[in-house]
Design a protein around this motif. Sequence first.
Motif, mmCIF file in Angstrom:
data_model
loop_
_atom_site.group_PDB
_atom_site.id
_atom_site.type_symbol
_atom_site.label_atom_id
_atom_site.label_comp_id
_atom_site.label_asym_id
_atom_site.label_seq_id
_atom_site.Cartn_x
_atom_site.Cartn_y
_atom_site.Cartn_z
ATOM 1 N N ARG A 149 -53.077 33.182 -38.877
ATOM 2 C CA ARG A 149 -52.387 31.742 -39.274
ATOM 3 C C ARG A 149 -52.600 30.906 -38.021
ATOM 4 O O ARG A 149 -52.863 29.651 -38.083
ATOM 5 C CB ARG A 149 -51.037 32.035 -39.456
ATOM 6 N N GLU A 150 -52.316 31.612 -36.898
ATOM 7 C CA GLU A 150 -52.400 30.846 -35.612
ATOM 8 C C GLU A 150 -53.836 30.358 -35.426
ATOM 9 O O GLU A 150 -54.021 29.170 -34.840
ATOM 10 C CB GLU A 150 -51.865 31.724 -34.469
ATOM 11 N N ALA A 151 -54.636 31.346 -35.747
ATOM 12 C CA ALA A 151 -56.181 30.865 -35.172
ATOM 13 C C ALA A 151 -56.673 29.689 -36.310
ATOM 14 O O ALA A 151 -57.289 28.834 -35.764
ATOM 15 C CB ALA A 151 -57.062 32.111 -35.603
ATOM 16 N N CYS A 152 -56.262 29.755 -37.550
ATOM 17 C CA CYS A 152 -56.600 28.836 -38.505
ATOM 18 C C CYS A 152 -56.049 27.334 -37.999
ATOM 19 O O CYS A 152 -56.621 26.623 -38.318
ATOM 20 C CB CYS A 152 -56.023 29.027 -39.972
ATOM 21 N N THR B 20 -62.576 29.528 -38.360
ATOM 22 C CA THR B 20 -62.685 30.408 -39.344
ATOM 23 C C THR B 20 -62.406 31.717 -38.912
ATOM 24 O O THR B 20 -62.571 32.431 -38.137
ATOM 25 C CB THR B 20 -63.949 30.130 -39.861
ATOM 26 N N VAL B 21 -61.535 32.315 -39.987
ATOM 27 C CA VAL B 21 -61.310 33.717 -39.543
ATOM 28 C C VAL B 21 -61.240 34.759 -40.884
ATOM 29 O O VAL B 21 -61.407 34.396 -42.139
ATOM 30 C CB VAL B 21 -59.608 33.685 -39.642
ATOM 31 N N VAL C 116 -58.212 32.138 -44.983
ATOM 32 C CA VAL C 116 -58.459 33.429 -44.237
ATOM 33 C C VAL C 116 -59.347 34.282 -45.337
ATOM 34 O O VAL C 116 -58.876 34.492 -46.377
ATOM 35 C CB VAL C 116 -57.283 33.828 -43.794
ATOM 36 N N PHE C 117 -60.214 34.934 -45.010
ATOM 37 C CA PHE C 117 -60.982 35.684 -45.839
ATOM 38 C C PHE C 117 -60.470 37.204 -45.567
ATOM 39 O O PHE C 117 -60.863 37.412 -44.389
ATOM 40 C CB PHE C 117 -62.532 35.699 -45.620
ATOM 41 N N GLY D 234 -70.313 33.066 -41.046
ATOM 42 C CA GLY D 234 -69.595 31.859 -40.080
ATOM 43 C C GLY D 234 -68.081 32.224 -39.821
ATOM 44 O O GLY D 234 -67.754 31.421 -39.309
ATOM 45 N N LYS D 235 -67.749 33.473 -40.058
ATOM 46 C CA LYS D 235 -66.442 33.689 -39.568
ATOM 47 C C LYS D 235 -66.468 33.617 -38.054
ATOM 48 O O LYS D 235 -67.166 34.639 -37.309
ATOM 49 C CB LYS D 235 -65.664 34.967 -40.231
#
Length: 323
Positions: free
Chosen positions: A69-72, A77-78, A110-111, A139-140
Amino acid sequence: MMEPVNLGTEITDRNDRALSRGLSHIERGDDFGRALLAALYPRTGGAHVIGITGNPGSGKSTLVRALAREACAMNFTVGIIAVDPSSPFTKGSILGDRIRMNDLAAELHVFIRSLATHGALGGLSRAVADSVDLMDAAGKQIIFIETVGVGQDEVDVMHTAHTVAVVNVPGLGDDIQAMKAGILEISDIHVVNKADREGSDRIIAELKSMLTMCANGRNGWKIPVLPSIAILEQGTGPILEAMRLHFAYLKGSGELEERRRRIVKTRLLSIVQRAIEDAANARKSGCEDLVEQVLAKKLDPYAAGEELLGRLTEMRTGGGVRV
Ligand SMILES: Nc1nc2c(ncn2[C@@H]2O[C@H](COP(=O)(O)OP(=O)(O)OP(=O)(O)O)[C@@H](O)[C@H]2O)c(=O)[nH]1
Ligand SMILES: [Mg+2]
């Protein structure tokens, strides 16, 4: 039926449904998956792969979700690969995990992929390494791998990561928890989760003093010990920051190249080892007669090994052994 190259194009065009389809092939280890990997492999190398490991129930999934969540929020892209533990005492949480994970996937971009420990043909590390490649090519930018750090398989999986974070919790006994020694050796960041519980200060102090004692092996990276309360999403900012710093350190020091080289080498050797085992097992008679001869003391084990390797090499030139 669609060609692997075409599915590959959809994957690099950031189509997550195509990525899901590709991952299914990868997990089955089928020919399509292999062709897909071959097509996409040149597009890999951009992702920061982060392994999160720790005892069952220590809060890894909760923490990964909070970190994702933080990274998004920071526009990364996560992707997440959650390795389902096959151990019986954690089975109950898997279904719950999936549901919560799906919430996250819907809520954010998030995938998420769960990978079963058993059933991954050709071993867990192979499936994880190949899945990482596919997500990377898709591309993640950050790929989290969650595993329970108990079995050798899980330790092997962690060797696929650039950055390894170990999750500890207070209240699981007095000493540093019974993690596989191999995991402690490769950990780059220590997280003490459930810092809302009693005893977290103590385990943080213990970890720190343990690290001061054995810090000599590491060159420029000082392994941080960071508290978190993952259920409240507290402490995740500094943890993600430490992960990014570690990646920057790897790049700056040249260690990233070294790790990449090591990862590729380990992977190559395990592919070959696997192929040899498969070929020897598939061609039962070819191996069994040698076993008999060793049992009968007509051959010593090394001579039998050489003979077997010779047979497999012949098969290879005849197209029989499939790497
Ligand atoms: N008190 C407290 N509970 C937490 C915290 N983080 C997670 N939990 C709880 O701990 C339990 C296990 O959390 P998970 O995230 O499923 O743990 P896990 O390590 O992924 O578990 P497995 O995948 O089954 O090994 C859940 O009930 C969480 O709500 C925390 O910071 N504090
Ligand atoms: Mg979990």
